[in-house]
Motif scaffolding. Sequence first.
Motif, PDB file in Angstrom:
ATOM      1  N   VAL A   1       0.847  -1.174   0.000  1.00 11.07           N
ATOM      2  CA  VAL A   1       0.000   0.000   0.000  1.00 11.07           C
ATOM      3  C   VAL A   1       0.890   1.234   0.000  1.00 11.07           C
ATOM      4  N   LEU A   2       0.645   2.144  -0.921  1.00 14.74           N
ATOM      5  CA  LEU A   2       1.436   3.363  -0.987  1.00 14.74           C
ATOM      6  C   LEU A   2       1.013   4.318   0.119  1.00 14.74           C
ATOM      7  N   PRO A   3       1.973   4.999   0.738  1.00 14.94           N
ATOM      8  CA  PRO A   3       1.611   5.967   1.775  1.00 14.94           C
ATOM      9  C   PRO A   3       0.961   7.199   1.160  1.00 14.94           C
ATOM     10  N   ALA A   4       0.227   7.914   1.962  1.00 17.71           N
ATOM     11  CA  ALA A   4      -0.435   9.121   1.476  1.00 17.71           C
ATOM     12  C   ALA A   4       0.619  10.153   1.090  1.00 17.71           C
ATOM     13  N   LYS A   5       0.294  10.978   0.125  1.00 20.07           N
ATOM     14  CA  LYS A   5       1.241  11.997  -0.334  1.00 20.07           C
ATOM     15  C   LYS A   5       1.627  12.947   0.793  1.00 20.07           C
ATOM     16  N   GLU A   6       0.678  13.242   1.659  1.00 20.30           N
ATOM     17  CA  GLU A   6       0.963  14.149   2.776  1.00 20.30           C
ATOM     18  C   GLU A   6       2.027  13.562   3.700  1.00 20.30           C
ATOM     19  N   LEU A   7       1.947  12.248   3.955  1.00 16.83           N
ATOM     20  CA  LEU A   7       2.950  11.594   4.797  1.00 16.83           C
ATOM     21  C   LEU A   7       4.321  11.623   4.144  1.00 16.83           C
ATOM     22  N   VAL A   8       4.350  11.432   2.833  1.00 23.05           N
ATOM     23  CA  VAL A   8       5.623  11.456   2.113  1.00 23.05           C
ATOM     24  C   VAL A   8       6.218  12.862   2.174  1.00 23.05           C
ATOM     25  N   ARG A   9       5.393  13.877   1.976  1.00 26.90           N
ATOM     26  CA  ARG A   9       5.884  15.259   2.032  1.00 26.90           C
ATOM     27  C   ARG A   9       6.427  15.595   3.420  1.00 26.90           C
ATOM     28  N   LYS A  10       5.708  15.155   4.443  1.00 19.53           N
ATOM     29  CA  LYS A  10       6.125  15.411   5.823  1.00 19.53           C
ATOM     30  C   LYS A  10       7.472  14.740   6.106  1.00 19.53           C
ATOM     31  N   TRP A  11       7.610  13.503   5.675  1.00 23.14           N
ATOM     32  CA  TRP A  11       8.856  12.765   5.869  1.00 23.14           C
ATOM     33  C   TRP A  11      10.004  13.435   5.127  1.00 23.14           C
ATOM     34  N   LEU A  12       9.763  13.819   3.886  1.00 21.75           N
ATOM     35  CA  LEU A  12      10.805  14.439   3.080  1.00 21.75           C
ATOM     36  C   LEU A  12      11.233  15.771   3.680  1.00 21.75           C
ATOM     37  N   LYS A  13      10.277  16.549   4.162  1.00 22.36           N
ATOM     38  CA  LYS A  13      10.597  17.833   4.790  1.00 22.36           C
ATOM     39  C   LYS A  13      11.474  17.619   6.024  1.00 22.36           C
ATOM     40  N   ALA A  14      11.118  16.627   6.837  1.00 24.43           N
ATOM     41  CA  ALA A  14      11.910  16.327   8.031  1.00 24.43           C
ATOM     42  C   ALA A  14      13.326  15.884   7.657  1.00 24.43           C
ATOM     43  N   GLU A  15      13.456  15.091   6.620  1.00 25.86           N
ATOM     44  CA  GLU A  15      14.776  14.639   6.169  1.00 25.86           C
ATOM     45  C   GLU A  15      15.623  15.808   5.697  1.00 25.86           C
ATOM     46  N   LEU A  16      15.025  16.702   4.937  1.00 16.60           N
ATOM     47  CA  LEU A  16      15.766  17.849   4.425  1.00 16.60           C
ATOM     48  C   LEU A  16      16.178  18.792   5.549  1.00 16.60           C
ATOM     49  N   GLU A  17      15.318  18.954   6.551  1.00 21.81           N
ATOM     50  CA  GLU A  17      15.645  19.825   7.677  1.00 21.81           C
ATOM     51  C   GLU A  17      16.814  19.268   8.494  1.00 21.81           C
TER      52      GLU A  17
END
Length: 55
Positions: free
Chosen positions: A10-26
Motif C-alpha cells: 500500500v502506498l503511503p499518502a502523499k501528505e505523509l511522504v511530504r512530511k517525511w521528506l521535509k523532516a529529512e531535508l531539515e
Amino acid sequence: MEKHDKERSVLPAKELVRKWLKAELEQRRPPPDPEQIRRELGWDLLRLGREAVPR
C-alpha cells in the motif's frame, strides 16, 4: 484475486511522504548562526531591558 490484492504493498499518502521528506531535508540543513538564534529567541531584547534599568 484477493490473495494478490493482499500481497500488494500500500502506498503511503502523499501528505505523509511530504512530511517525511521535509523532516529529512531539515536534518541535513546546517544550524542557523548564533546571531539568528539570539534574534529569534529575543535574547537581544532581554539584554536591552537589563541595560535600560539604572541600578
